[in-house]
Design a protein around this motif. Structure first.
Motif, PDB file in Angstrom:
ATOM      1  N   PHE A 137      36.385  51.294  45.217  1.00 55.59           N
ATOM      2  CA  PHE A 137      37.079  50.267  44.434  1.00 55.59           C
ATOM      3  C   PHE A 137      36.177  49.054  44.266  1.00 55.59           C
ATOM      4  CE2 PHE A 137      39.782  46.483  44.103  1.00 55.59           C
ATOM      5  CZ  PHE A 137      40.554  46.822  43.003  1.00 55.59           C
ATOM      6  N   THR A 138      36.094  48.542  43.054  1.00 53.29           N
ATOM      7  CA  THR A 138      35.327  47.325  42.786  1.00 53.29           C
ATOM      8  C   THR A 138      36.307  46.183  42.567  1.00 53.29           C
ATOM      9  OG1 THR A 138      33.517  48.561  41.800  1.00 53.29           O
ATOM     10  CG2 THR A 138      33.635  46.217  41.286  1.00 53.29           C
ATOM     11  N   PHE A 139      36.229  45.182  43.413  1.00 51.91           N
ATOM     12  CA  PHE A 139      37.087  43.998  43.287  1.00 51.91           C
ATOM     13  C   PHE A 139      36.386  43.027  42.349  1.00 51.91           C
ATOM     14  CE2 PHE A 139      39.123  40.060  44.227  1.00 51.91           C
ATOM     15  CZ  PHE A 139      40.401  40.384  44.664  1.00 51.91           C
ATOM     16  N   ASP A 140      37.023  42.694  41.238  1.00 53.01           N
ATOM     17  CA  ASP A 140      36.451  41.814  40.217  1.00 53.01           C
ATOM     18  C   ASP A 140      37.173  40.475  40.247  1.00 53.01           C
ATOM     19  OD1 ASP A 140      35.349  40.577  38.018  1.00 53.01           O
ATOM     20  OD2 ASP A 140      35.976  42.112  36.579  1.00 53.01           O
ATOM     21  N   THR A 141      36.469  39.414  40.623  1.00 54.93           N
ATOM     22  CA  THR A 141      37.095  38.096  40.758  1.00 54.93           C
ATOM     23  C   THR A 141      37.326  37.410  39.410  1.00 54.93           C
ATOM     24  OG1 THR A 141      34.971  36.977  41.062  1.00 54.93           O
ATOM     25  CG2 THR A 141      36.098  37.755  43.046  1.00 54.93           C
ATOM     26  N   ALA A 142      36.876  38.024  38.307  1.00 57.78           N
ATOM     27  CA  ALA A 142      37.111  37.438  36.986  1.00 57.78           C
ATOM     28  C   ALA A 142      38.505  37.789  36.456  1.00 57.78           C
ATOM     29  CB  ALA A 142      36.044  37.916  36.002  1.00 57.78           C
ATOM     30  N   LYS A 143      39.141  38.795  37.044  1.00 53.39           N
ATOM     31  CA  LYS A 143      40.476  39.200  36.579  1.00 53.39           C
ATOM     32  C   LYS A 143      41.520  38.171  37.020  1.00 53.39           C
ATOM     33  CE  LYS A 143      39.648  44.141  36.403  1.00 53.39           C
ATOM     34  NZ  LYS A 143      40.073  45.463  36.897  1.00 53.39           N
ATOM     35  N   PRO A 144      42.586  38.032  36.234  1.00 55.25           N
ATOM     36  CA  PRO A 144      43.648  37.079  36.613  1.00 55.25           C
ATOM     37  C   PRO A 144      44.219  37.409  37.995  1.00 55.25           C
ATOM     38  CG  PRO A 144      43.974  37.864  34.366  1.00 55.25           C
ATOM     39  CD  PRO A 144      42.861  38.694  34.954  1.00 55.25           C
ATOM     40  N   GLY A 145      44.362  36.390  38.828  1.00 55.62           N
ATOM     41  CA  GLY A 145      44.897  36.561  40.170  1.00 55.62           C
ATOM     42  C   GLY A 145      43.857  36.925  41.214  1.00 55.62           C
ATOM     43  N   ASN A 146      42.644  37.221  40.780  1.00 56.44           N
ATOM     44  CA  ASN A 146      41.588  37.629  41.707  1.00 56.44           C
ATOM     45  C   ASN A 146      40.547  36.541  41.940  1.00 56.44           C
ATOM     46  OD1 ASN A 146      42.797  40.096  41.832  1.00 56.44           O
ATOM     47  ND2 ASN A 146      41.134  41.241  40.914  1.00 56.44           N
ATOM     48  N   HIS A 147      40.773  35.357  41.461  1.00 55.16           N
ATOM     49  CA  HIS A 147      39.755  34.297  41.569  1.00 55.16           C
ATOM     50  C   HIS A 147      39.426  33.985  43.026  1.00 55.16           C
ATOM     51  CE1 HIS A 147      39.975  33.667  37.283  1.00 55.16           C
ATOM     52  NE2 HIS A 147      41.279  33.533  37.372  1.00 55.16           N
ATOM     53  N   ASN A 148      38.163  33.657  43.256  1.00 54.70           N
ATOM     54  CA  ASN A 148      37.714  33.318  44.611  1.00 54.70           C
ATOM     55  C   ASN A 148      37.276  31.857  44.702  1.00 54.70           C
ATOM     56  OD1 ASN A 148      35.290  33.331  43.282  1.00 54.70           O
ATOM     57  ND2 ASN A 148      34.333  34.919  44.513  1.00 54.70           N
ATOM     58  N   THR A 149      37.848  31.028  43.871  1.00 51.76           N
ATOM     59  CA  THR A 149      37.496  29.606  43.853  1.00 51.76           C
ATOM     60  C   THR A 149      38.377  28.837  44.831  1.00 51.76           C
ATOM     61  OG1 THR A 149      39.023  29.297  42.019  1.00 51.76           O
ATOM     62  CG2 THR A 149      36.704  29.646  41.470  1.00 51.76           C
ATOM     63  N   GLY A 150      37.958  27.621  45.138  1.00 52.21           N
ATOM     64  CA  GLY A 150      38.714  26.771  46.058  1.00 52.21           C
ATOM     65  C   GLY A 150      38.363  27.047  47.503  1.00 52.21           C
ATOM     66  N   HIS A 151      38.976  26.304  48.384  1.00 50.61           N
ATOM     67  CA  HIS A 151      38.777  26.451  49.825  1.00 50.61           C
ATOM     68  C   HIS A 151      37.293  26.440  50.190  1.00 50.61           C
ATOM     69  CE1 HIS A 151      43.015  27.322  50.118  1.00 50.61           C
ATOM     70  NE2 HIS A 151      42.887  28.267  49.221  1.00 50.61           N
ATOM     71  N   GLU A 152      36.593  25.422  49.769  1.00 48.90           N
ATOM     72  CA  GLU A 152      35.158  25.321  50.037  1.00 48.90           C
ATOM     73  C   GLU A 152      34.927  24.634  51.376  1.00 48.90           C
ATOM     74  OE1 GLU A 152      32.875  23.996  46.695  1.00 48.90           O
ATOM     75  OE2 GLU A 152      33.897  25.366  45.344  1.00 48.90           O
TER      76      GLU A 152
END
Length: 172
Positions: A137-152
């Protein structure tokens, strides 16, 4: 009295808890901490007046404020402890960060995609072993709900400080 951290509370409305269990807790705590109820029972036993004095009113106001703070802390979000955090990859609420090392990077430097699908563990960066052959499975962070932004959390750390923090987190 203990309150389980796993209980879900709704947010207070105008300072009052919305759910019935929280309201019952508030009533029980108020009964236990109300200085006027203690003084009233003592006054009744000694045939004294039960009219509250200013000192009693002040003490009651102080107890009510302390009770409100207690209730607010109970209704607040309780973060889970970091014990065993090394074994809970992928990270963030949606599993969009493959390892702890990337959690400490600025969001712009995190993987845009990563492979997973097995329980393979990568101990160096502490997380999902992206090179495992069985990962389908490839997890794509560009898809809606999959973003990996924030919590820096560690964005301002040097690379050496990140590695030191990572080594510490491995011990938990």
């Amino acid at each position: 009295m203990l309150v389980k951290d796993t209980r879900v509370f709704t947010r207070p409305v105008k300072g009052k808890p919305v759910d019935e269990a929280a309201q019952a807790l508030l009533r029980r705590l108020k009964e236990r901490t109300s200085p006027s109820s203690e003084l009233a029972s003592t006054a009744a036993a000694t045939n004294l007046t039960t009219e509250p004095t200013q000192a009693v009113k002040d003490a009651e106001a102080k107890a009510t404020k302390a009770l409100a703070e207690l209730i607010q802390s109970i209704l607040a979000y309780k973060a889970r402890p970091l014990d065993g955090v090394w074994a809970t990859a992928p990270y963030m609420h949606n599993g969009s960060v493959p390892n702890l090392y990337e959690m400490l990077l600025p969001a712009s430097q995190r993987s845009a995609t990563f492979r997973l699908g097995t329980h393979s563990f990568e101990p160096h960066k502490v997380g999902v072993d992206q090179s495992a052959n069985d990962n389908t499975f490839t997890f794509d962070t560009a898809k809606p709900g999959n973003h990996n932004t924030g919590h820096e959390f560690g964005a301002s750390l040097t690379d050496e400080q990140r590695w030191q923090l990572l080594e510490y987190l491995k011990t938990l």
